[in-house]
Design a protein around this motif. Structure first.
Motif, PDB file in Angstrom:
ATOM      1  N   LEU A   1      -4.449  22.069  10.901  1.00 57.71           N
ATOM      2  CA  LEU A   1      -3.748  22.371   9.646  1.00 57.71           C
ATOM      3  C   LEU A   1      -4.698  23.053   8.650  1.00 57.71           C
ATOM      4  N   ILE A   2      -5.937  22.577   8.616  1.00 54.31           N
ATOM      5  CA  ILE A   2      -6.933  23.216   7.741  1.00 54.31           C
ATOM      6  C   ILE A   2      -7.138  24.663   8.191  1.00 54.31           C
ATOM      7  N   GLY A   3      -7.192  24.853   9.522  1.00 54.79           N
ATOM      8  CA  GLY A   3      -7.356  26.196  10.067  1.00 54.79           C
ATOM      9  C   GLY A   3      -6.219  27.138   9.688  1.00 54.79           C
ATOM     10  N   LEU A   4      -5.040  26.579   9.414  1.00 54.42           N
ATOM     11  CA  LEU A   4      -3.895  27.393   8.994  1.00 54.42           C
ATOM     12  C   LEU A   4      -3.978  27.736   7.502  1.00 54.42           C
ATOM     13  N   GLY A   5      -5.020  27.264   6.853  1.00 55.39           N
ATOM     14  CA  GLY A   5      -5.195  27.599   5.446  1.00 55.39           C
ATOM     15  C   GLY A   5      -4.793  26.493   4.475  1.00 55.39           C
ATOM     16  N   HIS A   6      -4.288  25.373   4.988  1.00 54.50           N
ATOM     17  CA  HIS A   6      -3.853  24.299   4.085  1.00 54.50           C
ATOM     18  C   HIS A   6      -5.068  23.569   3.516  1.00 54.50           C
ATOM     19  N   ARG A   7      -5.046  23.323   2.236  1.00 60.64           N
ATOM     20  CA  ARG A   7      -6.123  22.601   1.571  1.00 60.64           C
ATOM     21  C   ARG A   7      -5.626  21.271   1.018  1.00 60.64           C
ATOM     22  N   SER A   8      -4.316  21.194   0.815  1.00 58.40           N
ATOM     23  CA  SER A   8      -3.720  19.984   0.250  1.00 58.40           C
ATOM     24  C   SER A   8      -2.782  19.410   1.320  1.00 58.40           C
ATOM     25  N   ILE A   9      -3.317  18.443   2.079  1.00 64.47           N
ATOM     26  CA  ILE A   9      -2.601  17.915   3.250  1.00 64.47           C
ATOM     27  C   ILE A   9      -2.308  16.437   3.041  1.00 64.47           C
ATOM     28  N   GLY A  10      -1.043  16.089   3.006  1.00 67.94           N
ATOM     29  CA  GLY A  10      -0.665  14.686   2.866  1.00 67.94           C
ATOM     30  C   GLY A  10      -0.765  13.966   4.201  1.00 67.94           C
ATOM     31  N   PHE A  11      -1.016  12.660   4.136  1.00 71.66           N
ATOM     32  CA  PHE A  11      -1.068  11.877   5.383  1.00 71.66           C
ATOM     33  C   PHE A  11      -0.232  10.625   5.232  1.00 71.66           C
TER      34      PHE A  11
ATOM     35  N   ASP B   1      -4.177  10.023  -3.604  1.00 74.06           N
ATOM     36  CA  ASP B   1      -2.750  10.199  -3.910  1.00 74.06           C
ATOM     37  C   ASP B   1      -2.022  10.899  -2.763  1.00 74.06           C
ATOM     38  N   LEU B   2      -2.757  11.514  -1.834  1.00 77.51           N
ATOM     39  CA  LEU B   2      -2.112  12.204  -0.707  1.00 77.51           C
ATOM     40  C   LEU B   2      -1.977  11.309   0.519  1.00 77.51           C
ATOM     41  N   ILE B   3      -2.435  10.047   0.417  1.00 82.74           N
ATOM     42  CA  ILE B   3      -2.330   9.125   1.568  1.00 82.74           C
ATOM     43  C   ILE B   3      -1.338   8.022   1.221  1.00 82.74           C
ATOM     44  N   VAL B   4      -0.226   7.977   1.950  1.00 79.21           N
ATOM     45  CA  VAL B   4       0.799   6.955   1.706  1.00 79.21           C
ATOM     46  C   VAL B   4       1.001   6.164   2.996  1.00 79.21           C
TER      47      VAL B   4
ATOM     48  N   ASP C   1       7.160  14.338  -4.584  1.00 78.39           N
ATOM     49  CA  ASP C   1       7.341  14.225  -6.032  1.00 78.39           C
ATOM     50  C   ASP C   1       6.049  14.474  -6.810  1.00 78.39           C
ATOM     51  N   LEU C   2       4.921  14.579  -6.108  1.00 75.68           N
ATOM     52  CA  LEU C   2       3.645  14.804  -6.810  1.00 75.68           C
ATOM     53  C   LEU C   2       3.697  16.127  -7.585  1.00 75.68           C
ATOM     54  N   PRO C   3       3.065  16.172  -8.772  1.00 75.27           N
ATOM     55  CA  PRO C   3       3.052  17.407  -9.570  1.00 75.27           C
ATOM     56  C   PRO C   3       2.523  18.590  -8.749  1.00 75.27           C
ATOM     57  N   ASP C   4       1.403  18.409  -8.046  1.00 74.86           N
ATOM     58  CA  ASP C   4       0.987  19.478  -7.124  1.00 74.86           C
ATOM     59  C   ASP C   4       1.141  18.949  -5.700  1.00 74.86           C
ATOM     60  N   ARG C   5       2.346  19.109  -5.209  1.00 70.05           N
ATOM     61  CA  ARG C   5       2.666  18.499  -3.909  1.00 70.05           C
ATOM     62  C   ARG C   5       1.863  19.179  -2.806  1.00 70.05           C
ATOM     63  N   PRO C   6       1.601  18.445  -1.685  1.00 74.95           N
ATOM     64  CA  PRO C   6       0.867  19.031  -0.565  1.00 74.95           C
ATOM     65  C   PRO C   6       1.649  20.186   0.068  1.00 74.95           C
TER      66      PRO C   6
ATOM     67  N   VAL D   1      10.910  24.576   5.881  1.00 82.53           N
ATOM     68  CA  VAL D   1       9.841  24.160   6.797  1.00 82.53           C
ATOM     69  C   VAL D   1       9.784  25.199   7.908  1.00 82.53           C
ATOM     70  N   PRO D   2       8.663  25.908   8.130  1.00 86.27           N
ATOM     71  CA  PRO D   2       7.342  25.681   7.558  1.00 86.27           C
ATOM     72  C   PRO D   2       7.020  26.601   6.378  1.00 86.27           C
ATOM     73  N   GLY D   3       7.989  27.397   5.890  1.00 88.50           N
ATOM     74  CA  GLY D   3       7.678  28.361   4.831  1.00 88.50           C
ATOM     75  C   GLY D   3       7.081  27.710   3.596  1.00 88.50           C
ATOM     76  N   ASP D   4       7.733  26.634   3.115  1.00 83.27           N
ATOM     77  CA  ASP D   4       7.248  25.953   1.919  1.00 83.27           C
ATOM     78  C   ASP D   4       6.371  24.744   2.261  1.00 83.27           C
ATOM     79  N   LEU D   5       6.555  24.214   3.460  1.00 80.64           N
ATOM     80  CA  LEU D   5       5.869  22.965   3.828  1.00 80.64           C
ATOM     81  C   LEU D   5       5.688  22.907   5.332  1.00 80.64           C
ATOM     82  N   SER D   6       4.461  22.725   5.783  1.00 78.85           N
ATOM     83  CA  SER D   6       4.199  22.478   7.201  1.00 78.85           C
ATOM     84  C   SER D   6       4.266  20.976   7.456  1.00 78.85           C
ATOM     85  N   VAL D   7       4.792  20.587   8.620  1.00 81.99           N
ATOM     86  CA  VAL D   7       4.926  19.165   8.955  1.00 81.99           C
ATOM     87  C   VAL D   7       4.439  18.947  10.382  1.00 81.99           C
TER      88      VAL D   7
END
Lengths: 354, 354
Positions: A183-193, A224-227, A245-250, A275-281
């Protein structure tokens, strides 16, 4: 062979009885097995022939013959769960193929006392080795139930190394690290877990793998990204909403099983997020649902069926004493791999995936 | 009790041997069960004590005790299928609760010859009654394998009445008619149907239910709206595309299982069709996937777990001879019901559902 004076009864077969009674051998078998399908008159005729011929059904011999088969006990729970169902399938297939008899014991609560009772019950039923599904293999180890146990115990897919036990598993830590790195390799920096299974080892090991990949990439670990869910689809809906719901969501969410990842995709649909345009899962396990939702789910292949088949083969081998010097417990690893499908994309470049 | 001269060996217990050998009773048990965990020196010490005390492990008694348990055979196949998995769960739970031993036999091909062999093999292994999963219970009936069989056979969820057999099922015809009538009630006039399981009774009975509802409403039966899958998600994608490619495509599609219905929903997403705004979709069985896709699936509750639990109870009861006059086979029906979720809506009024 005849010195115990059994010659007479050995010479009389079920066929002899059938001929004397004027019925089929199957009917004689039915009467001897107390099948309720036989009419009383037939039963009387057959039993008269049995007495007349002094026929002794060779029950003890039959019982002892079946007693000589290798018997493998299996403690299971919650097989409606897709991953645990695949564990059961592998164990059923392998024991059947190896000619071993599988003794199944369900767990109601899964607490240590019940596990100890059922393990003991399996030995009393003649089990020569015992297989335990996750996470109850972990519970048994943690409470010392497998230490000095009279028969070998094999842990199926524990979430981490169980000191002193035989085990067959994947590297949960490494698998979660690999998916996060992808996921990091795809450019994501804000990754929820989404963690799951509090009290299970995967609750810790999969999250540690996620954190290790972030650290390797020099990214911060944001609490805040780990639930934490409980592995159910419903819990994924609840805790996934917190992330969205986070202000800067992953821009990506990695759930520690497929059902919770499917819940994220369902939530995204409801909120009009592409998905995946706005959010990768991404998910974990590669259970059947991964290809039945839209978009199909990128996930970690966790080969439950192969793990349990190999665990069953190990159990049979240990039960038959094929292994030399059994003293040391053995660790067996199966390969995990990433299965990339439609639910993940390069940050900002989703359209190229379609 | 002592007249057979066994008094001496009966007085010597495993505990006596353990005390003589200076080891624990568990170690003695391990030696007698040939556990490979025991060191050779310990084994020698224990066996010396066994010989000295003339101890005879009561193997035959133990084997006979376990031989007295009620044994239920179960012929199964393809338990990775969600509905068949629920059938297995119900049978495992019920036999365990009733203290019966379950003997599992997997089918490789499911052809009549193999079914006959496995049924016979189960009887030879001591099964007192046999349960068969769908559709192999239908195959066994059609080929006369259950007629005059030595032990009672109970068919689990056949797609129609099996003459001469015990069976536990739902009314597949009635359930499909009810679902179709519900869709008609929502205003749909052009309703596609996906048959499945060629050679299985549900292939016919569920489609007949669909047609009966159309006839009841005075609607035509259009052959172009009836396509045939094989119950898999993949087949649903293939034949669903045929329906959606029709010049006047249906406004609703009813698939004869959930996986094929999920495929229709996936296809609709891919084509930019809103479910249920542009297309209502209904499934059959109410397997776990029904609530994990978006939108969640309207379907028929087919209680596989309850069906197999009731079939197992019936088998145990027949095996124990609890049933009077066993002559007539018994038909047991469980209730089906419609579960309305988000994938169906009144024609042209989808927005009110959200």
């Amino acid at each position: 062979m005849a010195r115990l004076g059994r010659r007479t009864s050995q010479a009389i077969t079920i066929q002899t009885v059938a001929e004397r009674a004027g019925v089929s051998a199957m009917t004689v078998s039915n009467v001897l097995n107390n099948s309720p399908r036989v009419r009383q008159a037939t039963r009387d005729t057959v039993m008269a022939a049995v007495r007349e011929l002094n026929y002794v059904p060779n029950m003890a011999a039959r019982a002892l013959a079946s007693a000589s088969a290798t018997r493998i006990g299996l403690l299971y729970r919650n097989i409606e769960n897709a991953f645990l169902s695949s564990i059961l399938v592998g164990a059923l297939d392998a024991t059947s193929r190896l000619g071993a008899q599988l003794l199944l014991r369900p767990l109601e609560s899964g607490d240590p006392k019940e596990i100890a009772q059922q393990m003991q019950g399996l030995v009393e039923s003649g089990a020569h080795a015992i297989l335990i599904v996750p996470p109850y293999c972990e519970v048994a180890n943690r409470h010392g139930l497998t230490r000095d146990f009279p028969v070998p115990v094999v842990a199926m897919s524990p979430g981490d190394i169980l000191p002193g036990d035989h085990m067959v598993r994947i590297d949960d830590f490494g698998a979660a690290r690999d998916m996060t790195a992808y996921l990091i390799g795809l450019g994501h920096r804000s990754i929820g877990f989404i963690r799951g299974g509090a009290g299970h080892m995967i609750h810790r090991t999969r999250c540690e793998g996620y954190q290790a990949a972030l650290r390797d990439a020099g990214l911060p670990i944001r609490p805040d990204l780990i639930v934490t869910g409980d592995m159910s689809f419903e819990s994924g809906l609840a805790v996934g909403a917190q992330l969205l719901d986070l202000p800067d969501r992953p821009t990506a969410i990695f759930a520690s099983n497929d059902d919770m990842a499917a819940a994220i995709i369902s939530l995204a649909h409801r909120r009009g997020l592409d998905v995946p345009g706005d959010l990768s899962v991404a998910g974990f396990d590669d259970t059947p649902i991964a290809v039945k939702i839209w978009p199909s789910l990128t996930t970690v292949k966790h080969p439950g069926k192969d793990i349990s088949a190999q665990a069953a083969m190990l159990a049979v081998s240990l039960a038959r004493g094929d292994q030399e010097g059994m003293a040391a417990p053995t660790e067996h690893y199966l390969e995990h791999r990433l299965v990339v499908r439609e639910s993940t994309a390069m940050l900002g470049q989703a359209d190229q995936k379609r």
